[in-house]
Design a protein around this motif. Structure first.
Motif, PDB file in Angstrom:
ATOM      1  N   THR A  53      36.899  61.512  60.823  1.00  0.00           N
ATOM      2  CA  THR A  53      35.821  61.653  61.820  1.00  0.00           C
ATOM      3  C   THR A  53      36.092  60.646  62.924  1.00  0.00           C
ATOM      4  OG1 THR A  53      34.481  59.919  60.821  1.00  0.00           O
ATOM      5  CG2 THR A  53      34.126  62.160  60.002  1.00  0.00           C
ATOM      6  N   GLU A  54      35.529  60.914  64.103  1.00  0.00           N
ATOM      7  CA  GLU A  54      35.715  59.959  65.211  1.00  0.00           C
ATOM      8  C   GLU A  54      35.114  58.596  64.862  1.00  0.00           C
ATOM      9  OE1 GLU A  54      37.455  60.042  68.116  1.00  0.00           O
ATOM     10  OE2 GLU A  54      38.265  61.967  67.482  1.00  0.00           O
ATOM     11  N   GLU A  55      34.102  58.575  63.972  1.00  0.00           N
ATOM     12  CA  GLU A  55      33.492  57.313  63.544  1.00  0.00           C
ATOM     13  C   GLU A  55      34.535  56.407  62.873  1.00  0.00           C
ATOM     14  OE1 GLU A  55      30.803  55.956  64.253  1.00  0.00           O
ATOM     15  OE2 GLU A  55      30.750  54.341  62.750  1.00  0.00           O
ATOM     16  N   ALA A  56      35.500  57.022  62.182  1.00  0.00           N
ATOM     17  CA  ALA A  56      36.551  56.224  61.520  1.00  0.00           C
ATOM     18  C   ALA A  56      37.371  55.435  62.535  1.00  0.00           C
ATOM     19  CB  ALA A  56      37.465  57.148  60.707  1.00  0.00           C
ATOM     20  N   LYS A  57      37.371  55.886  63.803  1.00  0.00           N
ATOM     21  CA  LYS A  57      38.126  55.190  64.849  1.00  0.00           C
ATOM     22  C   LYS A  57      37.267  54.183  65.609  1.00  0.00           C
ATOM     23  CE  LYS A  57      40.688  57.628  67.630  1.00  0.00           C
ATOM     24  NZ  LYS A  57      41.354  58.666  68.446  1.00  0.00           N
ATOM     25  N   SER A  58      36.049  53.890  65.087  1.00  0.00           N
ATOM     26  CA  SER A  58      35.187  52.936  65.787  1.00  0.00           C
ATOM     27  C   SER A  58      35.636  51.509  65.458  1.00  0.00           C
ATOM     28  CB  SER A  58      33.728  53.130  65.363  1.00  0.00           C
ATOM     29  OG  SER A  58      33.580  52.698  64.025  1.00  0.00           O
ATOM     30  N   GLN A  89      46.252  58.642  61.777  1.00  0.00           N
ATOM     31  CA  GLN A  89      47.351  58.041  62.547  1.00  0.00           C
ATOM     32  C   GLN A  89      46.836  56.917  63.441  1.00  0.00           C
ATOM     33  OE1 GLN A  89      49.251  60.774  65.271  1.00  0.00           O
ATOM     34  NE2 GLN A  89      50.516  59.184  66.195  1.00  0.00           N
ATOM     35  N   ASP A  90      45.757  57.206  64.182  1.00  0.00           N
ATOM     36  CA  ASP A  90      45.237  56.190  65.105  1.00  0.00           C
ATOM     37  C   ASP A  90      44.702  54.970  64.353  1.00  0.00           C
ATOM     38  OD1 ASP A  90      45.866  57.129  67.615  1.00  0.00           O
ATOM     39  OD2 ASP A  90      44.046  58.316  67.828  1.00  0.00           O
ATOM     40  N   VAL A  91      43.995  55.205  63.245  1.00  0.00           N
ATOM     41  CA  VAL A  91      43.449  54.080  62.469  1.00  0.00           C
ATOM     42  C   VAL A  91      44.602  53.215  61.934  1.00  0.00           C
ATOM     43  CG1 VAL A  91      42.188  53.455  60.364  1.00  0.00           C
ATOM     44  CG2 VAL A  91      41.334  55.308  61.827  1.00  0.00           C
ATOM     45  N   PRO A 109      52.629  62.932  58.952  1.00  0.00           N
ATOM     46  CA  PRO A 109      51.607  63.767  59.596  1.00  0.00           C
ATOM     47  C   PRO A 109      51.308  64.970  58.703  1.00  0.00           C
ATOM     48  CG  PRO A 109      53.744  64.062  60.672  1.00  0.00           C
ATOM     49  CD  PRO A 109      53.927  62.975  59.664  1.00  0.00           C
ATOM     50  N   SER A 110      50.018  65.304  58.542  1.00  0.00           N
ATOM     51  CA  SER A 110      49.713  66.328  57.547  1.00  0.00           C
ATOM     52  C   SER A 110      49.075  67.584  58.118  1.00  0.00           C
ATOM     53  CB  SER A 110      48.810  65.742  56.458  1.00  0.00           C
ATOM     54  OG  SER A 110      47.549  65.472  56.993  1.00  0.00           O
ATOM     55  N   ASN A 111      48.776  67.623  59.415  1.00  0.00           N
ATOM     56  CA  ASN A 111      48.291  68.905  59.964  1.00  0.00           C
ATOM     57  C   ASN A 111      49.205  69.335  61.106  1.00  0.00           C
ATOM     58  OD1 ASN A 111      47.468  67.201  61.986  1.00  0.00           O
ATOM     59  ND2 ASN A 111      45.293  67.655  61.827  1.00  0.00           N
TER      60      ASN A 111
HETATM   61  N1  LIG Z   1      47.823  58.639  68.867  1.00  0.00           N
HETATM   62  C1  LIG Z   1      48.141  59.785  69.415  1.00  0.00           C
HETATM   63  O1  LIG Z   1      49.225  59.965  69.975  1.00  0.00           O
HETATM   64  C2  LIG Z   1      47.174  60.929  69.373  1.00  0.00           C
HETATM   65  C3  LIG Z   1      47.550  62.169  69.916  1.00  0.00           C
HETATM   66  C4  LIG Z   1      46.659  63.243  69.830  1.00  0.00           C
HETATM   67  C5  LIG Z   1      45.414  63.052  69.250  1.00  0.00           C
HETATM   68  N2  LIG Z   1      45.083  61.815  68.781  1.00  0.00           N
HETATM   69  C6  LIG Z   1      43.768  61.594  68.171  1.00  0.00           C
HETATM   70  O2  LIG Z   1      43.745  62.329  66.971  1.00  0.00           O
HETATM   71  C7  LIG Z   1      42.438  62.816  66.721  1.00  0.00           C
HETATM   72  C8  LIG Z   1      42.517  64.296  66.522  1.00  0.00           C
HETATM   73  O3  LIG Z   1      43.546  64.554  65.616  1.00  0.00           O
HETATM   74  P1  LIG Z   1      43.535  65.822  64.680  1.00  0.00           P
HETATM   75  O4  LIG Z   1      43.161  67.022  65.466  1.00  0.00           O
HETATM   76  O5  LIG Z   1      44.816  65.799  63.930  1.00  0.00           O
HETATM   77  O6  LIG Z   1      42.264  65.544  63.787  1.00  0.00           O
HETATM   78  P2  LIG Z   1      42.024  65.045  62.322  1.00  0.00           P
HETATM   79  O7  LIG Z   1      42.831  63.875  61.988  1.00  0.00           O
HETATM   80  O8  LIG Z   1      40.544  64.958  62.247  1.00  0.00           O
HETATM   81  O9  LIG Z   1      42.490  66.290  61.430  1.00  0.00           O
HETATM   82  C9  LIG Z   1      41.850  67.559  61.570  1.00  0.00           C
HETATM   83  C10 LIG Z   1      41.487  68.132  60.227  1.00  0.00           C
HETATM   84  O10 LIG Z   1      42.675  68.433  59.500  1.00  0.00           O
HETATM   85  C11 LIG Z   1      42.442  68.119  58.118  1.00  0.00           C
HETATM   86  N3  LIG Z   1      43.741  68.034  57.466  1.00  0.00           N
HETATM   87  C12 LIG Z   1      44.766  67.205  57.750  1.00  0.00           C
HETATM   88  N4  LIG Z   1      45.833  67.503  56.988  1.00  0.00           N
HETATM   89  C13 LIG Z   1      45.462  68.540  56.182  1.00  0.00           C
HETATM   90  C14 LIG Z   1      46.119  69.302  55.180  1.00  0.00           C
HETATM   91  N5  LIG Z   1      47.414  69.094  54.867  1.00  0.00           N
HETATM   92  N6  LIG Z   1      45.424  70.280  54.556  1.00  0.00           N
HETATM   93  C15 LIG Z   1      44.142  70.539  54.879  1.00  0.00           C
HETATM   94  N7  LIG Z   1      43.472  69.864  55.836  1.00  0.00           N
HETATM   95  C16 LIG Z   1      44.128  68.867  56.473  1.00  0.00           C
HETATM   96  C17 LIG Z   1      41.643  66.845  58.203  1.00  0.00           C
HETATM   97  O11 LIG Z   1      40.985  66.535  57.014  1.00  0.00           O
HETATM   98  C18 LIG Z   1      40.687  67.180  59.346  1.00  0.00           C
HETATM   99  O12 LIG Z   1      39.565  67.860  58.856  1.00  0.00           O
HETATM  100  C19 LIG Z   1      41.600  62.420  67.912  1.00  0.00           C
HETATM  101  O13 LIG Z   1      40.854  61.259  67.599  1.00  0.00           O
HETATM  102  C20 LIG Z   1      42.626  62.112  68.990  1.00  0.00           C
HETATM  103  O14 LIG Z   1      42.149  61.166  69.922  1.00  0.00           O
HETATM  104  C21 LIG Z   1      45.932  60.770  68.804  1.00  0.00           C
END
Ligand SMILES: NC(=O)c1ccc[n+]([C@@H]2O[C@H](COP(=O)([O-])OP(=O)(O)OC[C@H]3O[C@@H](n4cnc5c(N)ncnc54)[C@H](O)[C@@H]3O)[C@@H](O)[C@H]2O)c1
Length: 348
Positions: A53-58, A89-91, A109-111
């Motif tokens: 959640t975005e709260e985790a990045k607070s 990743q950000d945390v 990275p998992s998604n």
């Molecule tokens: N640092 C950077 O370069 C960078 C770049 C882009 C975005 N961000 C930040 O990342 C955040 C958004 O990232 P996001 O869209 O990946 O969101 P997220 O980390 O919330 O992941 C989205 C969803 O995917 C689920 N998930 C992850 N891996 C999974 C798996 N293998 N199986 C099932 N579910 C899985 C998570 O539980 C979550 O519900 C924002 O806060 C954004 O600012 C950072």
């Protein structure tokens, strides 16, 4: 600023294989959902689950994570391992960058969004006093391990979000990347995920070329903001209900509509891109208030006094920074698109 160094990006098939290569004394920060789906991650080492959640990045939550690291005996040589999407990743990267003035971190990275985009580029960002991604820096991992098994458990929304992010890379890259994306994203949306590794490779290749030229995002890398000014503004106006990449897909449509109105992009290219972007965002509800989107757009870092700085397309493969006056076509577009007490009215 000096170049911050190279790091290997490796691809493996299974989660077991990815975890085998991690140091035994690593401190693992893992998305709680991922930990539930892949409990073997916890088998041989202690893990801290983080809710995505975005709260985790607070700032407050970051303090809690840092405290947990110190209490667990993390030293300067301990590797922090992040397993999750952009939030984890950000945390992890932010904490690793400031603890003891920097300790090593590895990213699994998992998604789709994190595998195809955020795992390279080195940015670390956390939220502060209600402002998203206000604090951070550039702190590369020592290793990125992309594990294909993770793609099997993603929800439809996660797939769409990843595809939205990849779409902006392929439009920036040009016709052949766009055509390949059209074929493979269509397959992914109808349930066949076998083409995703190719899309991930393509997307990372496009991003890597630019990161090499402009690692610290001072100039050319800004084209990657294509679709993102409107996308970020819609995410903010939705209270971060809309997944990032889905907002980007819709943001691409808005940016293109504006580019057509300004005489930069031809209607035919706008239509071709929209045919693809709509397959990604059409299931999402964009019930947003235009004035809230405008308020968020006014905070965009690319603006200059009196005008919005927006990345707009002139053609597939020709994307540039343009300035558009405040109180003009941007506001008219958003009123047209979102007017009617926050009810969504599709473009076109
Ligand atoms: N640092 C950077 O370069 C960078 C770049 C882009 C975005 N961000 C930040 O990342 C955040 C958004 O990232 P996001 O869209 O990946 O969101 P997220 O980390 O919330 O992941 C989205 C969803 O995917 C689920 N998930 C992850 N891996 C999974 C798996 N293998 N199986 C099932 N579910 C899985 C998570 O539980 C979550 O519900 C924002 O806060 C954004 O600012 C950072």
């Amino acid at each position: 600023m000096a170049n911050s160094g190279e790091y290997p990006v490796q691809t493996v098939d299974s989660v077991a294989e990815a975890c085998d290569g991690l140091p035994d004394d690593a401190f693992v920060l893992v998305d709680s959902t991922v930990l539930r789906l892949y409990p073997t991650i916890e088998a041989h080492r202690s893990c801290l689950g983080v809710d995505a959640t975005e709260e985790a990045k607070s700032f407050d939550q970051i303090g809690t994570v840092l405290q947990a690291m110190i209490s667990a005996g993390v030293r300067r040589s301990t590797v922090v391992v992040a397993i999750g999407g952009g939030i984890v990743q950000d945390v992890a990267s932010f904490c690793a960058s400031i603890l003891y003035r920097g300790i090593p971190w590895t990213f699994l990275p998992s998604n789709l969004l994190s595998q195809a985009d955020s795992c390279i580029g080195s940015k670390t960002s956390i939220n502060f006093r209600g402002y998203k991604n206000l604090l951070g820096g550039f702190y590369p991992p020592n290793r990125v391990v992309i594990c294909q098994e993770f793609l099997t458990t993603l929800s439809d929304a996660d797939i769409r979000s990843g595809l939205g992010e990849i779409l902006h890379y392929v439009v920036i890259e040009g016709e052949s990347a766009f055509a390949r994306f059209q074929a493979l994203s269509g397959r992914a949306l109808s349930g066949d995920r076998s083409g995703l590794p190719e899309l991930i490779g393509q997307s990372l290749g496009i991003k890597a070329k630019m990161v090499e030229i402009d690692e610290f995002d001072r100039g050319p890398r800004r084209v990657f903001n294509y679709g993102h000014s409107f996308g970020h503004a819609m995410e903010a106006a939705s209270g971060y209900r809309i997944p990032h990449g889905i907002a980007v897909a819709k943001g691409i449509d808005l940016a293109n509509e504006l580019a057509v109105e300004l005489g930069l992009l031809c209607r035919e290219d706008n239509e071709r891109i929209r045919k693809v972007s709509q397959t990604i965002h059409k299931v999402e509800s964009f019930e947003l208030k235009p004035e809230e989107i405008i308020a968020a757009l006014l905070r965009d870092k690319k603006n200059k006094p009196g005008s919005y700085g927006l990345i707009l397309a002139r053609a597939i493969g020709d994307i540039r920074l343009e300035y558009v006056d405040f109180d003009g076509p941007v506001e008219r577009l958003l009123q047209r698109e979102f007017a009617g007490s926050g009810r969504h009215q599709p473009i076109g």
